[in-house]
Write a protein that holds these residues in place. Structure first.
Motif, mmCIF file in Angstrom:
data_model
loop_
_atom_site.group_PDB
_atom_site.id
_atom_site.type_symbol
_atom_site.label_atom_id
_atom_site.label_comp_id
_atom_site.label_asym_id
_atom_site.label_seq_id
_atom_site.Cartn_x
_atom_site.Cartn_y
_atom_site.Cartn_z
ATOM 1 N N HIS A 32 0.848 -1.197 0.000
ATOM 2 C CA HIS A 32 0.000 0.000 0.000
ATOM 3 C C HIS A 32 0.883 1.246 0.000
ATOM 4 N N ALA A 33 1.936 1.235 0.792
ATOM 5 C CA ALA A 33 2.874 2.358 0.834
ATOM 6 C C ALA A 33 3.536 2.564 -0.533
ATOM 7 N N LEU A 34 3.835 1.477 -1.208
ATOM 8 C CA LEU A 34 4.444 1.550 -2.534
ATOM 9 C C LEU A 34 3.556 2.329 -3.492
ATOM 10 N N GLY A 35 2.261 2.061 -3.451
ATOM 11 C CA GLY A 35 1.318 2.799 -4.300
ATOM 12 C C GLY A 35 1.285 4.281 -3.955
ATOM 13 N N ASN A 36 1.281 4.605 -2.658
ATOM 14 C CA ASN A 36 1.275 6.009 -2.242
ATOM 15 C C ASN A 36 2.571 6.713 -2.638
ATOM 16 N N LEU A 37 3.691 6.011 -2.558
ATOM 17 C CA LEU A 37 4.963 6.609 -2.953
ATOM 18 C C LEU A 37 5.002 6.888 -4.456
ATOM 19 N N ARG A 38 4.503 5.961 -5.262
ATOM 20 C CA ARG A 38 4.452 6.197 -6.713
ATOM 21 C C ARG A 38 3.568 7.398 -7.023
ATOM 22 N N HIS A 39 2.439 7.500 -6.316
ATOM 23 C CA HIS A 39 1.500 8.598 -6.534
ATOM 24 C C HIS A 39 2.143 9.930 -6.132
ATOM 25 N N ALA A 40 2.802 9.976 -4.976
ATOM 26 C CA ALA A 40 3.484 11.194 -4.522
ATOM 27 C C ALA A 40 4.565 11.597 -5.526
ATOM 28 N N ARG A 41 5.303 10.618 -6.001
ATOM 29 C CA ARG A 41 6.371 10.886 -6.969
ATOM 30 C C ARG A 41 5.808 11.523 -8.230
ATOM 31 N N ALA A 42 4.677 11.017 -8.684
ATOM 32 C CA ALA A 42 4.060 11.554 -9.896
ATOM 33 C C ALA A 42 3.664 13.017 -9.712
ATOM 34 N N TYR A 43 3.147 13.373 -8.544
ATOM 35 C CA TYR A 43 2.790 14.772 -8.294
ATOM 36 C C TYR A 43 4.015 15.674 -8.320
ATOM 37 N N LEU A 44 5.149 15.164 -7.877
ATOM 38 C CA LEU A 44 6.368 15.974 -7.836
ATOM 39 C C LEU A 44 7.090 16.056 -9.183
ATOM 40 N N ALA A 45 6.873 15.094 -10.029
ATOM 41 C CA ALA A 45 7.652 14.972 -11.259
ATOM 42 C C ALA A 45 7.258 15.968 -12.346
ATOM 43 N N HIS A 46 6.155 16.674 -12.178
ATOM 44 C CA HIS A 46 5.679 17.576 -13.230
ATOM 45 C C HIS A 46 5.336 18.953 -12.677
ATOM 46 N N PRO A 47 6.354 19.774 -12.404
ATOM 47 C CA PRO A 47 6.078 21.117 -11.867
ATOM 48 C C PRO A 47 5.385 22.005 -12.901
ATOM 49 N N ASP A 48 4.593 22.958 -12.409
ATOM 50 C CA ASP A 48 3.882 23.900 -13.281
ATOM 51 C C ASP A 48 4.825 24.651 -14.205
ATOM 52 N N SER A 49 5.930 25.097 -13.645
ATOM 53 C CA SER A 49 6.864 25.941 -14.400
ATOM 54 C C SER A 49 7.665 25.147 -15.420
ATOM 55 N N GLY A 50 7.630 23.833 -15.309
ATOM 56 C CA GLY A 50 8.426 22.996 -16.193
ATOM 57 C C GLY A 50 9.846 22.814 -15.693
ATOM 58 N N GLU A 51 10.232 23.617 -14.693
ATOM 59 C CA GLU A 51 11.583 23.529 -14.136
ATOM 60 C C GLU A 51 11.520 22.925 -12.744
ATOM 61 N N MET A 52 12.187 21.825 -12.569
ATOM 62 C CA MET A 52 12.211 21.181 -11.262
ATOM 63 C C MET A 52 13.349 21.777 -10.445
ATOM 64 N N LYS A 53 13.048 22.099 -9.202
ATOM 65 C CA LYS A 53 14.047 22.679 -8.304
ATOM 66 C C LYS A 53 14.670 21.569 -7.456
ATOM 67 N N ASP A 54 15.741 21.928 -6.750
ATOM 68 C CA ASP A 54 16.462 20.954 -5.936
ATOM 69 C C ASP A 54 15.584 20.240 -4.907
ATOM 70 N N PRO A 55 14.702 20.940 -4.180
ATOM 71 C CA PRO A 55 13.886 20.207 -3.194
ATOM 72 C C PRO A 55 13.039 19.093 -3.832
ATOM 73 N N GLU A 56 12.467 19.384 -5.000
ATOM 74 C CA GLU A 56 11.664 18.355 -5.673
ATOM 75 C C GLU A 56 12.546 17.207 -6.161
ATOM 76 N N ARG A 57 13.712 17.535 -6.731
ATOM 77 C CA ARG A 57 14.643 16.489 -7.190
ATOM 78 C C ARG A 57 15.096 15.613 -6.020
#
Length: 150
Positions: free
Chosen positions: A37-62
């Motif tokens: 179950h945690a694995l599914g939540n981690l994949r979901h959280a990762r997906a939210y972080l992988a696509h920033p609005d600005s198109g530029e990922m910052k160090d905290p997200e990376r």
């Protein structure tokens, strides 16, 4: 006849040893359903972080994604559902970046709660601590990203 009995006993002993070492080396997935179950939540959280609005990922997200990837790798060593990183519930496309960061933080909290359940298997407690450490670091990085957006 004596030789045949000795050979049979030796083979049974070797087979028993092989079985003991193969089953004790890695916890069985059915013994860690909360990890799945945690694995599914981690994949979901990762997906939210992988696509920033600005198109530029910052160090905290990376950094958060790197910690999530480490947590996923640790979980997969104990319980793997065989799903790819892209196998997660759909993302709310209407959320702005701050909303996505908050959603990722909430999913990390859920993953933490799943993994933090009492562990009866003493050999898996080190694994559990490592997973919780990665999730905690990922959460810290997400909080840092949230603070940069405010």
């Amino acid at each position: 006849m004596n030789r045949t009995c000795a050979l049979t006993a030796t083979l049974m002993f070797v087979a028993t040893l092989a079985l003991v070492f193969s089953t004790s080396a890695k916890p069985a997935p059915d013994r860690h359903p909360a990890y799945l179950h945690a694995l599914g939540n981690l994949r979901h959280a990762r997906a939210y972080l992988a696509h920033p609005d600005s198109g530029e990922m910052k160090d905290p997200e990376r950094n958060a994604i790197a910690e999530i990837d480490e947590a996923i790798a640790e979980i997969r060593s104990a319980a793997d559902d065989g799903k790819s990183l892209e196998d997660h519930p759909g993302l709310d496309s209407h959320l702005r970046w701050i909303g996505r960061l908050n959603k990722a933080a909430a999913l990390l909290d859920k993953a933490h709660d799943d993994v933090a359940k009492e562990e009866d298997d003493a050999s898996a407690q080190g694994l559990q601590a490592r997973i919780l450490g990665h999730i905690g670091k990922a959460h810290k990085h997400v909080e840092e990203a949230i603070s940069l957006e405010q």
